[in-house]
Enzyme design. Structure first.
Site, PDB file in Angstrom:
ATOM      1  CD  GLN A   1      -6.986  -7.047   8.563  1.00 44.77           C
ATOM      2  OE1 GLN A   1      -7.932  -6.826   7.798  1.00 44.77           O
ATOM      3  NE2 GLN A   1      -5.873  -7.631   8.167  1.00 44.77           N
TER       4      GLN A   1
ATOM      5  CD  GLU B   1      -1.690  -2.395   1.680  1.00 38.47           C
ATOM      6  OE1 GLU B   1      -0.494  -2.603   1.975  1.00 38.47           O
ATOM      7  OE2 GLU B   1      -2.583  -3.244   1.852  1.00 38.47           O
TER       8      GLU B   1
ATOM      9  CG  MET C   1      22.930  11.741   1.637  1.00 35.43           C
ATOM     10  SD  MET C   1      24.157  12.838   0.884  1.00 35.43           S
ATOM     11  CE  MET C   1      23.191  13.537  -0.455  1.00 35.43           C
TER      12      MET C   1
HETATM   13  C1  LIG Z   1      12.647   5.685   4.248  1.00 32.22           C
HETATM   14  C2  LIG Z   1      13.971   6.297   4.560  1.00 32.22           C
HETATM   15  N1  LIG Z   1      14.821   5.688   5.403  1.00 32.22           N
HETATM   16  C3  LIG Z   1      16.022   6.245   5.669  1.00 32.22           C
HETATM   17  C4  LIG Z   1      16.400   7.421   5.086  1.00 32.22           C
HETATM   18  C5  LIG Z   1      17.756   8.047   5.397  1.00 32.22           C
HETATM   19  N2  LIG Z   1      18.581   8.113   4.193  1.00 32.22           N
HETATM   20  C6  LIG Z   1      18.713   9.214   3.440  1.00 32.22           C
HETATM   21  S1  LIG Z   1      19.678   9.009   2.109  1.00 32.22           S
HETATM   22  C7  LIG Z   1      20.003   7.418   2.538  1.00 32.22           C
HETATM   23  C8  LIG Z   1      20.910   6.550   1.710  1.00 32.22           C
HETATM   24  C9  LIG Z   1      20.331   6.247   0.388  1.00 32.22           C
HETATM   25  O1  LIG Z   1      21.086   5.210  -0.195  1.00 32.22           O
HETATM   26  P1  LIG Z   1      20.830   4.742  -1.669  1.00 32.22           P
HETATM   27  O2  LIG Z   1      19.375   4.509  -1.881  1.00 32.22           O
HETATM   28  O3  LIG Z   1      21.712   3.604  -1.990  1.00 32.22           O
HETATM   29  O4  LIG Z   1      21.201   6.014  -2.519  1.00 32.22           O
HETATM   30  P2  LIG Z   1      22.629   6.788  -2.653  1.00 32.22           P
HETATM   31  O5  LIG Z   1      22.710   7.791  -1.550  1.00 32.22           O
HETATM   32  O6  LIG Z   1      23.709   5.745  -2.558  1.00 32.22           O
HETATM   33  O7  LIG Z   1      22.557   7.441  -3.986  1.00 32.22           O
HETATM   34  C10 LIG Z   1      19.339   7.069   3.717  1.00 32.22           C
HETATM   35  C11 LIG Z   1      19.428   5.754   4.396  1.00 32.22           C
HETATM   36  C12 LIG Z   1      15.462   8.022   4.218  1.00 32.22           C
HETATM   37  N3  LIG Z   1      15.717   9.196   3.621  1.00 32.22           N
HETATM   38  N4  LIG Z   1      14.283   7.439   3.946  1.00 32.22           N
END
Ligand SMILES: Cc1ncc(C[n+]2csc(CCOP(=O)(O)OP(=O)(O)O)c2C)c(N)n1
Length: 567
Positions: free
Chosen positions: A115, A52, A473
């Site tokens: 639910q 969802e 990131m």
């Molecule tokens: C749902 C969610 N969980 C955690 C985060 C924290 N967060 C921000 S950027 C990131 C890393 C993203 O990694 P990836 O998808 O591999 O992309 P990259 O930065 O390597 O391009 C995380 C864990 C978030 N923004 N959203």
């Protein structure tokens, strides 16, 4: 003429009257009467998602691409709670979404029934409005009201919670009362609220400023104020900055376009902001990712703030002139007061701030090369939907957006997992036009189950995974601010080519630049969904970067400047 129908039938008719043609959803016990009625209404195409959360993001993507509310449907309890992240995402980015949830029967409510969840209570802080429908006779008007509230003024998500017995209850259908949807606005859209003297004051500030800047946000895109923004910029020569959600609100190739501000904004853009004496903020909320430390933000600048939501004016930055209204309508009133001028000296000064771009890529398969190839292959006609992370910043800064509203991303909430499902909604809103979902290897794995939805429904999204083997990131923050302790950021991926094969779609892995053109051309030619994995450099960083809590004047511009602080 009044007819007697079930609540579910009334709901379907009301949705059709609102112009709805597609719904994203997932059935379950408390919403079964609605799903029972649905086949009687072939004008409502239902897309069965695999989770969802994806239904809410797809409705959000549909809304962002079409300007009309997107609709998602879920059952009570876990179905409804799975919508939450998607609704919060839409709420933060002012997207019109209407969510319909089943609820346990009225007689069971409040008894911890199977639910049962208080989804109204849960979603109240993350929706514009949420409403429990307690009787069949409310449904018709409640649907009309939901679309109106979602789309009027500053758009946002609305949730309707409908107990199962109300869906089965028989009631009267009157019909013909809904206003046709009008692209995110209707006749009740807030009338501009400011004194004529405020417009004159804004015009005077614009005429007198020596170092003015236009900062264009999501409101420009939501209002479709592209021509008016362009006239304002070209008549005055004022350079235009586009925020993350303002990107594609002004042509990237325009000589007056400066780039993105803020945490990962260009050095010359942030420096221009710091030197500016007037910022004309159009449809934005001066959020912390844009301003950096507020105490050090644009201290020499007066601010003209044009914004539909009056509560945003003066919230983060003090304003000299606040103009409450739809950006397009306000600009239409302002433009007759604006005389031609130029900003040549100021633009030359800003040109002196420009740094050669250094993203410190060692490998030749750079994000720039990948994005150029995607842009070339789609002749600039595609919509790019990005996920969240490093790749999101590269996609924001390096792609050449040529068409209005061709860049879609989760800005305010920064929701990983957004891109793939949102792109499904975009593809259905823009049939025949190429749509790329660009994710990191982390975010892609959050919602990659939606490939099945695309296959079952024939939704032709081109999916790109920027695979760096890390939650990039967060790894970058660990490198800079946590002494390189890469805690929980290395991330394993499945074999994406085999994954594509398992879903019966085309898959490509691109490991070096010589494979790039062929893979992109193959993806562009593919009529259905396709998955392309790009093996990018593992520890590449996004520069520049304003450290957390820092001001726009303190960018980290490259590896050499890496501070060895442990936060
Ligand atoms: C749902 C969610 N969980 C955690 C985060 C924290 N967060 C921000 S950027 C990131 C890393 C993203 O990694 P990836 O998808 O591999 O992309 P990259 O930065 O390597 O391009 C995380 C864990 C978030 N923004 N959203």
């Amino acid at each position: 003429m009044t007819e007697t129908l079930t609540g579910s039938q009334i709901l379907c008719r009301a949705l059709l009257e609102e112009g709805v043609d597609v719904l994203f959803g997932y059935p379950g016990g408390a919403i079964m009467p609605f799903y029972h009625a649905l086949p009687e209404f072939p004008g409502l195409r239902h897309v069965l998602v695999r989770h969802e959360q994806a239904a809410a993001h797809a409705a959000d993507g549909y809304a962002r691409a079409s300007g009309r509310a997107g609709v998602c449907v879920a059952t009570s309890g876990p179905g409804a709670t799975n919508l939450v992240t998607g609704l919060a995402t839409a709420n933060m980015d002012s997207t019109p979404v209407v969510a319909i949830t089943g609820q346990v029967a009225r007689a069971m409510m409040g008894r911890d029934a199977f639910q049962e969840t208080d989804i109204i209570g849960i979603t109240q802080p993350i929706t514009k409005h949420s409403r429990l429908i307690e009787d069949v006779e409310e449904i018709e008007d409640a649907v009309r009201e939901a679309f109106q509230v979602a789309q009027e003024g500053r758009p946002g998500p609305v949730l309707l919670d409908i107990p199962k017995d109300v869906q089965n209850q028989r009631g009267s259908w009157t019909g013909g009362r809904a206003d046709r949807r009008t692209g995110g606005k209707d006749s009740t859209t807030a009338v501009p609220a400011y004194r004529p003297a405020a417009l004159e004051e804004a015009a005077r500030l614009i005429a007198e400023a020596e170092r003015p800047l236009i900062m264009a946000g999501h409101g420009v895109v939501l209002a479709g104020a592209y021509p008016e923004l362009r006239v304002l910029a070209e008549r005055t020569g004022i350079p235009v900055i586009t925020t993350l959600l303002g990107i594609s609100g002004f042509p990237e190739s325009h000589p007056l376009h400066l780039g993105m501000p803020g945490m990962h904004g260009e050095v010359h853009v942030n420096r221009a902001i710091q030197q500016s004496d007037l910022i004309i903020g159009l449809g934005l909320r001066f959020d912390d990712r844009v301003t950096g430390n507020l105490a050090g933000f644009a201290r020499g600048a007066k601010v003209i703030h044009v914004e539909l939501d009056s509560s945003e004016i003066g919230k983060n930055v003090p304003v000299a002139v606040g103009l409450v209204g739809d950006v397009r309508e306000v600009l239409c009133s302002l433009l007759p007061l604006i005389s031609p001028r130029n900003c040549d000296a100021w633009r030359r000064e800003i040109a002196g701030f420009v740094r050669p771009r250094d993203e410190s890529f060692r490998a030749d398969l750079s994000p720039q090369a990948i994005l150029d190839a995607i842009s070339d292959a789609s002749d600039g006609r595609c919509t790019i939907v990005s996920d969240v992370g490093q790749h999101q910043m590269w996609v924001a800064k390096l792609f050449r957006y040529q068409r209005p509203n061709s860049h879609i991303t989760s800005g305010g909430l920064g929701t990983m997992g957004f891109a793939v499902p949102a792109a499904m909604g975009v593809a259905l809103a823009r049939p025949g036009l190429p749509v790329w979902a660009i994710s990191g290897d982390g975010g892609f794995q959050m919602n990659m189950q939606e490939i099945a939805t695309m296959v079952q429904e024939g939704i032709p999204v081109k999916m790109a995974v920027f695979n760096n083997g890390y939650l990039g990131m967060v790894r970058q923050w660990q490198q800079f601010f946590h002494g390189k302790r890469y805690s929980a950021t290395p991330i394993w991926s499945p074999n994406y080519v085999k994954l594509a094969e398992a879903y019966g779609i085309a898959g490509h892995r691109v490991e070096s630049i010589d494979q790039l053109e062929g893979a992109i051309a193959g993806a562009a030619a593919e009529p259905g969904p396709v998955l392309v994995e790009f093996m990018i450099e593992q520890e590449a960083n996004v520069f520049p970067m304003i450290p957390p809590g820092g001001s726009l004047s303190e960018p980290i511009e490259g590896e050499a400047a890496t501070p060895l602080v442990s936060a």
